[in-house]
Write a protein that holds these residues in place. Structure first.
Motif, PDB file in Angstrom:
ATOM      1  N   PRO A 203       0.896  -1.069  -0.167  1.00 61.74           N
ATOM      2  CA  PRO A 203      -0.090   0.008  -0.034  1.00 61.74           C
ATOM      3  C   PRO A 203       0.781   1.337  -0.160  1.00 61.74           C
ATOM      4  O   PRO A 203       2.022   1.114   0.729  1.00 61.74           O
ATOM      5  CB  PRO A 203      -0.804  -0.133   1.210  1.00 61.74           C
ATOM      6  N   PRO A 204       0.316   2.210  -0.452  1.00 61.90           N
ATOM      7  CA  PRO A 204       1.053   3.812  -0.656  1.00 61.90           C
ATOM      8  C   PRO A 204       1.211   4.038   0.868  1.00 61.90           C
ATOM      9  O   PRO A 204       0.658   3.949   1.668  1.00 61.90           O
ATOM     10  CB  PRO A 204       0.370   4.663  -1.496  1.00 61.90           C
ATOM     11  N   THR A 205       2.421   4.886   1.123  1.00 59.89           N
ATOM     12  CA  THR A 205       2.764   5.290   2.240  1.00 59.89           C
ATOM     13  C   THR A 205       1.817   6.397   2.366  1.00 59.89           C
ATOM     14  O   THR A 205       1.676   7.535   1.799  1.00 59.89           O
ATOM     15  CB  THR A 205       4.310   5.712   2.362  1.00 59.89           C
ATOM     16  N   VAL A 206       1.336   6.538   3.811  1.00 62.72           N
ATOM     17  CA  VAL A 206       0.470   7.585   4.091  1.00 62.72           C
ATOM     18  C   VAL A 206       1.006   8.438   5.393  1.00 62.72           C
ATOM     19  O   VAL A 206       1.232   7.917   6.325  1.00 62.72           O
ATOM     20  CB  VAL A 206      -1.042   6.994   4.552  1.00 62.72           C
ATOM     21  N   LEU A 207       1.329   9.602   5.208  1.00 62.35           N
ATOM     22  CA  LEU A 207       1.559  10.364   6.316  1.00 62.35           C
ATOM     23  C   LEU A 207       0.486  10.765   7.101  1.00 62.35           C
ATOM     24  O   LEU A 207      -0.510  11.221   6.810  1.00 62.35           O
ATOM     25  CB  LEU A 207       2.440  11.752   5.676  1.00 62.35           C
ATOM     26  N   HIS A 208       0.664  10.279   8.579  1.00 58.71           N
ATOM     27  CA  HIS A 208      -0.491  10.804   9.458  1.00 58.71           C
ATOM     28  C   HIS A 208      -0.023  11.998  10.249  1.00 58.71           C
ATOM     29  O   HIS A 208       1.357  11.990  10.875  1.00 58.71           O
ATOM     30  CB  HIS A 208      -0.515   9.488  10.422  1.00 58.71           C
ATOM     31  N   PRO A 209      -0.789  12.797  10.432  1.00 60.17           N
ATOM     32  CA  PRO A 209      -0.429  14.237  10.973  1.00 60.17           C
ATOM     33  C   PRO A 209       0.145  13.898  12.700  1.00 60.17           C
ATOM     34  O   PRO A 209       0.902  14.514  13.191  1.00 60.17           O
ATOM     35  CB  PRO A 209      -1.665  15.192  11.017  1.00 60.17           C
ATOM     36  N   GLU A 210      -0.317  12.837  12.988  1.00 61.38           N
ATOM     37  CA  GLU A 210      -0.073  12.303  14.519  1.00 61.38           C
ATOM     38  C   GLU A 210       1.211  12.126  14.663  1.00 61.38           C
ATOM     39  O   GLU A 210       1.720  12.102  15.694  1.00 61.38           O
ATOM     40  CB  GLU A 210      -1.119  11.601  15.197  1.00 61.38           C
ATOM     41  N   THR A 211       1.820  11.534  13.482  1.00 58.77           N
ATOM     42  CA  THR A 211       3.257  10.938  13.489  1.00 58.77           C
ATOM     43  C   THR A 211       4.121  11.955  13.100  1.00 58.77           C
ATOM     44  O   THR A 211       5.482  11.874  13.272  1.00 58.77           O
ATOM     45  CB  THR A 211       3.544   9.758  12.687  1.00 58.77           C
ATOM     46  N   GLU A 212       4.012  13.238  12.431  1.00 63.51           N
ATOM     47  CA  GLU A 212       4.707  14.192  12.151  1.00 63.51           C
ATOM     48  C   GLU A 212       4.801  15.197  13.182  1.00 63.51           C
ATOM     49  O   GLU A 212       3.834  15.380  13.972  1.00 63.51           O
ATOM     50  CB  GLU A 212       3.804  14.994  10.826  1.00 63.51           C
ATOM     51  N   PRO A 213       5.999  15.943  13.235  1.00 62.18           N
ATOM     52  CA  PRO A 213       6.421  16.889  14.549  1.00 62.18           C
ATOM     53  C   PRO A 213       5.371  17.900  14.313  1.00 62.18           C
ATOM     54  O   PRO A 213       5.412  18.367  13.304  1.00 62.18           O
ATOM     55  CB  PRO A 213       7.779  16.940  14.230  1.00 62.18           C
ATOM     56  N   ALA A 214       4.746  18.471  15.383  1.00 63.19           N
ATOM     57  CA  ALA A 214       4.082  19.401  15.395  1.00 63.19           C
ATOM     58  C   ALA A 214       4.711  20.765  15.194  1.00 63.19           C
ATOM     59  O   ALA A 214       5.665  20.787  15.980  1.00 63.19           O
ATOM     60  CB  ALA A 214       2.835  19.498  16.430  1.00 63.19           C
ATOM     61  N   LEU A 215       4.314  21.570  14.486  1.00 61.93           N
ATOM     62  CA  LEU A 215       5.008  22.901  14.322  1.00 61.93           C
ATOM     63  C   LEU A 215       4.210  23.881  14.756  1.00 61.93           C
ATOM     64  O   LEU A 215       3.207  24.467  13.916  1.00 61.93           O
ATOM     65  CB  LEU A 215       5.361  23.341  12.849  1.00 61.93           C
ATOM     66  N   ASP A 216       3.859  24.247  16.013  1.00 63.66           N
ATOM     67  CA  ASP A 216       3.020  25.207  16.553  1.00 63.66           C
ATOM     68  C   ASP A 216       3.652  26.601  16.132  1.00 63.66           C
ATOM     69  O   ASP A 216       4.715  26.820  16.619  1.00 63.66           O
ATOM     70  CB  ASP A 216       2.803  25.222  18.092  1.00 63.66           C
ATOM     71  N   LEU A 217       2.758  27.549  15.846  1.00 63.95           N
ATOM     72  CA  LEU A 217       2.881  28.828  15.577  1.00 63.95           C
ATOM     73  C   LEU A 217       2.210  29.799  16.389  1.00 63.95           C
ATOM     74  O   LEU A 217       0.842  29.626  16.490  1.00 63.95           O
ATOM     75  CB  LEU A 217       2.611  28.990  13.936  1.00 63.95           C
ATOM     76  N   LEU A 218       2.904  30.715  16.873  1.00 56.92           N
ATOM     77  CA  LEU A 218       2.090  31.618  17.848  1.00 56.92           C
ATOM     78  C   LEU A 218       1.925  32.979  17.275  1.00 56.92           C
ATOM     79  O   LEU A 218       3.037  33.491  16.426  1.00 56.92           O
ATOM     80  CB  LEU A 218       2.948  31.753  19.155  1.00 56.92           C
ATOM     81  N   THR A 219       0.871  33.659  17.655  1.00 60.82           N
ATOM     82  CA  THR A 219       0.875  35.214  17.236  1.00 60.82           C
ATOM     83  C   THR A 219       1.737  36.211  18.177  1.00 60.82           C
ATOM     84  O   THR A 219       2.084  35.555  19.348  1.00 60.82           O
ATOM     85  CB  THR A 219      -0.551  35.534  17.151  1.00 60.82           C
ATOM     86  N   VAL A 220       1.839  37.246  17.818  1.00 67.06           N
ATOM     87  CA  VAL A 220       2.607  38.167  18.741  1.00 67.06           C
ATOM     88  C   VAL A 220       1.530  38.224  20.153  1.00 67.06           C
ATOM     89  O   VAL A 220       2.144  38.250  21.128  1.00 67.06           O
ATOM     90  CB  VAL A 220       2.639  39.632  17.956  1.00 67.06           C
ATOM     91  N   PRO A 221       0.291  38.572  20.003  1.00 63.77           N
ATOM     92  CA  PRO A 221      -0.545  38.470  21.446  1.00 63.77           C
ATOM     93  C   PRO A 221      -0.321  37.250  22.072  1.00 63.77           C
ATOM     94  O   PRO A 221       0.063  37.277  23.544  1.00 63.77           O
ATOM     95  CB  PRO A 221      -1.911  38.523  20.787  1.00 63.77           C
ATOM     96  N   GLN A 222      -0.121  36.206  21.548  1.00 61.44           N
ATOM     97  CA  GLN A 222       0.148  34.733  22.326  1.00 61.44           C
ATOM     98  C   GLN A 222       1.529  34.771  22.850  1.00 61.44           C
ATOM     99  O   GLN A 222       1.594  34.470  24.226  1.00 61.44           O
ATOM    100  CB  GLN A 222      -0.047  33.530  21.741  1.00 61.44           C
ATOM    101  N   VAL A 223       2.753  35.645  22.393  1.00 63.29           N
ATOM    102  CA  VAL A 223       3.972  35.400  22.919  1.00 63.29           C
ATOM    103  C   VAL A 223       3.860  36.550  24.016  1.00 63.29           C
ATOM    104  O   VAL A 223       4.505  36.541  25.068  1.00 63.29           O
ATOM    105  CB  VAL A 223       4.920  35.922  21.879  1.00 63.29           C
ATOM    106  N   MET A 224       3.186  37.595  24.027  1.00 61.57           N
ATOM    107  CA  MET A 224       3.029  38.609  24.842  1.00 61.57           C
ATOM    108  C   MET A 224       2.550  38.209  26.116  1.00 61.57           C
ATOM    109  O   MET A 224       3.007  38.274  27.207  1.00 61.57           O
ATOM    110  CB  MET A 224       2.132  39.833  24.254  1.00 61.57           C
ATOM    111  N   ALA A 225       1.662  37.160  25.960  1.00 65.08           N
ATOM    112  CA  ALA A 225       1.059  36.829  27.177  1.00 65.08           C
ATOM    113  C   ALA A 225       1.702  35.625  27.792  1.00 65.08           C
ATOM    114  O   ALA A 225       1.880  35.732  28.986  1.00 65.08           O
ATOM    115  CB  ALA A 225      -0.359  35.898  26.634  1.00 65.08           C
ATOM    116  N   ARG A 226       2.632  34.947  27.115  1.00 64.42           N
ATOM    117  CA  ARG A 226       3.499  33.987  27.714  1.00 64.42           C
ATOM    118  C   ARG A 226       4.824  34.319  28.255  1.00 64.42           C
ATOM    119  O   ARG A 226       5.172  34.095  29.287  1.00 64.42           O
ATOM    120  CB  ARG A 226       3.862  32.937  26.547  1.00 64.42           C
ATOM    121  N   LEU A 227       5.267  35.610  27.724  1.00 61.77           N
ATOM    122  CA  LEU A 227       6.610  36.505  28.357  1.00 61.77           C
ATOM    123  C   LEU A 227       6.053  37.462  29.185  1.00 61.77           C
ATOM    124  O   LEU A 227       6.604  38.065  29.896  1.00 61.77           O
ATOM    125  CB  LEU A 227       7.214  36.864  27.079  1.00 61.77           C
ATOM    126  N   GLN A 228       4.696  37.796  29.157  1.00 62.48           N
ATOM    127  CA  GLN A 228       4.105  38.929  30.169  1.00 62.48           C
ATOM    128  C   GLN A 228       4.846  40.111  29.775  1.00 62.48           C
ATOM    129  O   GLN A 228       5.306  40.793  30.664  1.00 62.48           O
ATOM    130  CB  GLN A 228       4.148  38.291  31.738  1.00 62.48           C
TER     131      GLN A 228
END
Length: 74
Positions: A5-30
């Motif tokens: 069968p063809p190889t199927v990439l599953h999102p749960e096996t791929e490393p997640a690349l979380d992207l943050l917005t500036v407001p999210q970074v502002m909140a995390r760093l206070q």
């Protein structure tokens, strides 16, 4: 004989690349908006733009925090 069968990439096996917005970074760093944009402008914190939107990879924020902790410990 059948072909494998063809190889199927599953999102749960791929490393997640979380992207943050500036407001999210502002909140995390206070920090305020200007302080975060100063970190981005001086390239202390890595980011990229998608159209007009600025995104910060979560690993870049973690690397920034780790570097600051190492700097404080030295």
């Amino acid at each position: 004989m059948t072909s494998p069968p063809p190889t199927v990439l599953h999102p749960e096996t791929e490393p997640a690349l979380d992207l943050l917005t500036v407001p999210q970074v502002m909140a995390r760093l206070q920090l305020g908006r200007s302080a975060v944009y100063d970190l981005l402008r001086t390239r202390q914190l890595a980011s990229f733009t998608l159209g007009r939107a600025r995104r910060i990879p979560a690993h870049a924020l973690a690397d920034f925090i780790r570097a600051r902790l190492d700097q404080e410990a030295a």
